[in-house]
Scaffold this motif. Structure first.
Motif, mmCIF file in Angstrom:
data_model
loop_
_atom_site.group_PDB
_atom_site.id
_atom_site.type_symbol
_atom_site.label_atom_id
_atom_site.label_comp_id
_atom_site.label_asym_id
_atom_site.label_seq_id
_atom_site.Cartn_x
_atom_site.Cartn_y
_atom_site.Cartn_z
ATOM 1 N N LEU A 1 0.842 -1.202 0.000
ATOM 2 C CA LEU A 1 0.000 0.000 0.000
ATOM 3 C C LEU A 1 0.875 1.248 0.000
ATOM 4 N N GLN B 1 -7.784 2.175 3.061
ATOM 5 C CA GLN B 1 -6.430 1.713 3.383
ATOM 6 C C GLN B 1 -6.465 0.375 4.117
ATOM 7 N N PHE C 1 -6.637 -2.976 2.246
ATOM 8 C CA PHE C 1 -5.452 -3.552 1.598
ATOM 9 C C PHE C 1 -4.852 -4.684 2.431
ATOM 10 N N ALA D 1 2.863 -1.485 4.267
ATOM 11 C CA ALA D 1 2.177 -0.202 4.090
ATOM 12 C C ALA D 1 3.164 0.927 4.289
#
Ligand code: CDP
Length: 224
Positions: free
Chosen positions: A35, A114, A117, A125
């Motif tokens: 991400l 977010q 993900f 991330a």
């Protein structure tokens, strides 16, 4: 705390610390998802600007954020069916991103997207509040740093590859300004989480940093 949720490795650090490069490479090595949270703020900034919305208007920009259809596919970024990969890397999108990222409503609006993900087998991330707000139960939190001079040098190299002739002095000043703006803003300021492990990457190659992160992750797994 995370129960059976897939593991997360959160990577943050100041502008041009190389967090994107490292995070992507670590994700690839572990076959984890990746991400790039900065890209989301860049997309929102870009689209807000295109639609002529005031980039400080939290409500309007939040509504835009909630309604965008964003896809990351084979290294490219699509918004509502349009490939914006090149555009979001530009200076205009970068400056717009840093404005919309300061809006608390926008940060809340992007939260669910977010967290979505986080899929098996795991996620790397990259971005500001990954370890502190979005994935506080991350297995490993890394904070990458490098001196402003080293970061300016890296950005210079990157720009030279694109044939853009920005001066070192200007880049260094830009990095210092951004550090100040990023660390003094009210919403999600640049800050090392208390439980993050700091890696100073000055004078270290990206490859070596990737190995260090993988080693830390393996060590963490052994203690589980
Ligand atoms: O590395 P750099 O900060 O230059 O760019 P980026 O990671 O693409 O982030 C673009 C902008 O979004 C920056 O102003 C970041 O501070 C902000 N951002 C944020 O507020 N929260 C995140 N999770 C990721 C980026």
């Amino acid at each position: 705390m995370g129960g059976t949720l897939p593991p997360v490795i959160a990577i943050d650090g100041p502008s041009a610390s190389g967090k994107g490069t490292i995070a992507e490479a670590v994700a690839q090595r572990l076959s984890f998802h990746y991400l790039d949270s900065g890209a989301l703020y860049r997309i929102v900034g870009l689209v807000g600007g295109e639609r002529g919305v005031n980039l400080d208007n939290d409500l309007e920009i939040s509504i835009i954020s909630l309604n965008l259809k964003i896809n990351f596919e084979s290294g490219r970024v699509w918004v509502d069916g349009r490939d914006v990969s090149a555009q979001i890397r530009g200076e205009v999108a970068g400056a717009a991103a840093s404005r919309v990222a300061a809006l608390p409503g926008v940060r809340r609006a992007l939260m669910a997207l977010q967290r979505g993900f986080r899929q098996p087998p795991g996620l790397v991330a990259d971005g500001r509040d990954m370890g502190s707000v979005v994935f506080p139960d991350a297995s490993l939190k890394i904070y990458l740093t490098a001196t402003p001079e080293e970061r300016a040098l890296r950005r210079h190299k990157q720009l030279m590859e694109k044939d853009s002739g920005a001066s070192m002095a200007a880049l260094l000043q830009d990095i210092r300004d951004r550090d100040l703006r990023d660390s003094t803003r009210a919403a999600a300021p640049l800050l090392k989480c208390a439980d993050a492990i700091e890696i100073d990457t000055t004078g270290t190659s990206a490859k070596e940093v990737v190995e260090q992160v993988l080693h830390l992750y393996q060590k963490h797994q052994k203690t589980q």
